[in-house]
Design a protein around this motif. Structure first.
Motif, PDB file in Angstrom:
ATOM      1  N   VAL A 235       1.713  -0.269   2.027  1.00  0.00           N
ATOM      2  CA  VAL A 235       1.092   0.012   0.732  1.00  0.00           C
ATOM      3  C   VAL A 235       0.424   1.379   0.814  1.00  0.00           C
ATOM      4  O   VAL A 235      -0.460   1.594   1.641  1.00  0.00           O
ATOM      5  N   LYS A 236       0.867   2.292  -0.034  1.00  0.00           N
ATOM      6  CA  LYS A 236       0.267   3.630  -0.091  1.00  0.00           C
ATOM      7  C   LYS A 236      -0.712   3.658  -1.256  1.00  0.00           C
ATOM      8  O   LYS A 236      -0.341   3.401  -2.393  1.00  0.00           O
TER       9      LYS A 236
ATOM     10  N   LYS B 119      -4.124   5.615  -3.330  1.00  0.00           N
ATOM     11  CA  LYS B 119      -4.723   6.900  -3.678  1.00  0.00           C
ATOM     12  C   LYS B 119      -6.177   6.992  -3.228  1.00  0.00           C
ATOM     13  O   LYS B 119      -6.700   8.083  -3.081  1.00  0.00           O
TER      14      LYS B 119
ATOM     15  N   GLN C 167      12.361  -6.537  -2.289  1.00  0.00           N
ATOM     16  CA  GLN C 167      11.534  -5.376  -2.630  1.00  0.00           C
ATOM     17  C   GLN C 167      10.942  -5.538  -4.039  1.00  0.00           C
ATOM     18  O   GLN C 167       9.754  -5.293  -4.254  1.00  0.00           O
TER      19      GLN C 167
ATOM     20  N   THR D  61      -2.467   2.352  -6.622  1.00  0.00           N
ATOM     21  CA  THR D  61      -1.352   2.159  -5.700  1.00  0.00           C
ATOM     22  C   THR D  61      -0.244   3.161  -6.001  1.00  0.00           C
ATOM     23  O   THR D  61       0.237   3.230  -7.130  1.00  0.00           O
ATOM     24  N   ASN D  62       0.143   3.944  -4.996  1.00  0.00           N
ATOM     25  CA  ASN D  62       1.241   4.900  -5.150  1.00  0.00           C
ATOM     26  C   ASN D  62       2.595   4.252  -4.934  1.00  0.00           C
ATOM     27  O   ASN D  62       3.521   4.472  -5.702  1.00  0.00           O
ATOM     28  N   ASN D  63       2.717   3.482  -3.861  1.00  0.00           N
ATOM     29  CA  ASN D  63       4.013   2.923  -3.498  1.00  0.00           C
ATOM     30  C   ASN D  63       3.827   1.648  -2.691  1.00  0.00           C
ATOM     31  O   ASN D  63       2.865   1.523  -1.926  1.00  0.00           O
ATOM     32  N   ILE D  64       4.765   0.722  -2.849  1.00  0.00           N
ATOM     33  CA  ILE D  64       4.795  -0.512  -2.071  1.00  0.00           C
ATOM     34  C   ILE D  64       6.200  -0.639  -1.511  1.00  0.00           C
ATOM     35  O   ILE D  64       7.178  -0.526  -2.257  1.00  0.00           O
ATOM     36  N   GLU D  65       6.286  -0.885  -0.207  1.00  0.00           N
ATOM     37  CA  GLU D  65       7.594  -0.968   0.426  1.00  0.00           C
ATOM     38  C   GLU D  65       7.579  -2.064   1.483  1.00  0.00           C
ATOM     39  O   GLU D  65       6.606  -2.202   2.225  1.00  0.00           O
TER      40      GLU D  65
ATOM     41  N   LYS E 271       6.873  -6.139  -5.131  1.00  0.00           N
ATOM     42  CA  LYS E 271       6.174  -5.274  -6.086  1.00  0.00           C
ATOM     43  C   LYS E 271       5.588  -6.084  -7.238  1.00  0.00           C
ATOM     44  O   LYS E 271       4.452  -5.850  -7.665  1.00  0.00           O
TER      45      LYS E 271
END
Length: 98
Positions: A61-62, A64, A30, A49-53, A34
């Motif tokens: 990839v979330k 905005k 993880q 980019t809000n979040n990477i999982e 990132k």
């Protein structure tokens, strides 16, 4: 009294053993993903980019920006290839942009 062994190990090998024995591989992947995303995509994309999982072999990839999401969707295969090369192993087979 225990006998001392005169075998030498590199720090890298010892860290790999510690990570494997303590089942920390998933968390390390993880963090690696990132870091690779930030390095390859640059500050412009990272700022949106809000979040990477990483879930299994899927990178989620979330973002905005819907415009950026659309733009990145055209290059998913290239992003997968670049990320896997940066990570040094084939961790990612699919990208979901949301």
């Amino acid at each position: 009294m225990a006998k001392r062994q005169n075998e030498f190990y590199s720090i890298q090998d010892l860290m790999k053993d510690v990570i494997k024995e303590n089942k920390l591989t998933k968390g390390m992947h993880q963090l690696s993903v990132k870091d690779a995303w930030a390095k390859l995509m640059g500050n412009g994309v990272v700022s949106y980019t809000n979040n990477i999982e990483l879930q299994g072999k899927t990178l989620i990839v979330k973002l905005k920006s819907s415009v950026l999401r659309e733009e990145l969707s055209y290059g998913k295969e290239k992003i997968i290839k670049m990320m896997n090369e940066e990570l040094g192993e084939s961790l990612i087979s699919k990208i979901v942009l949301c």
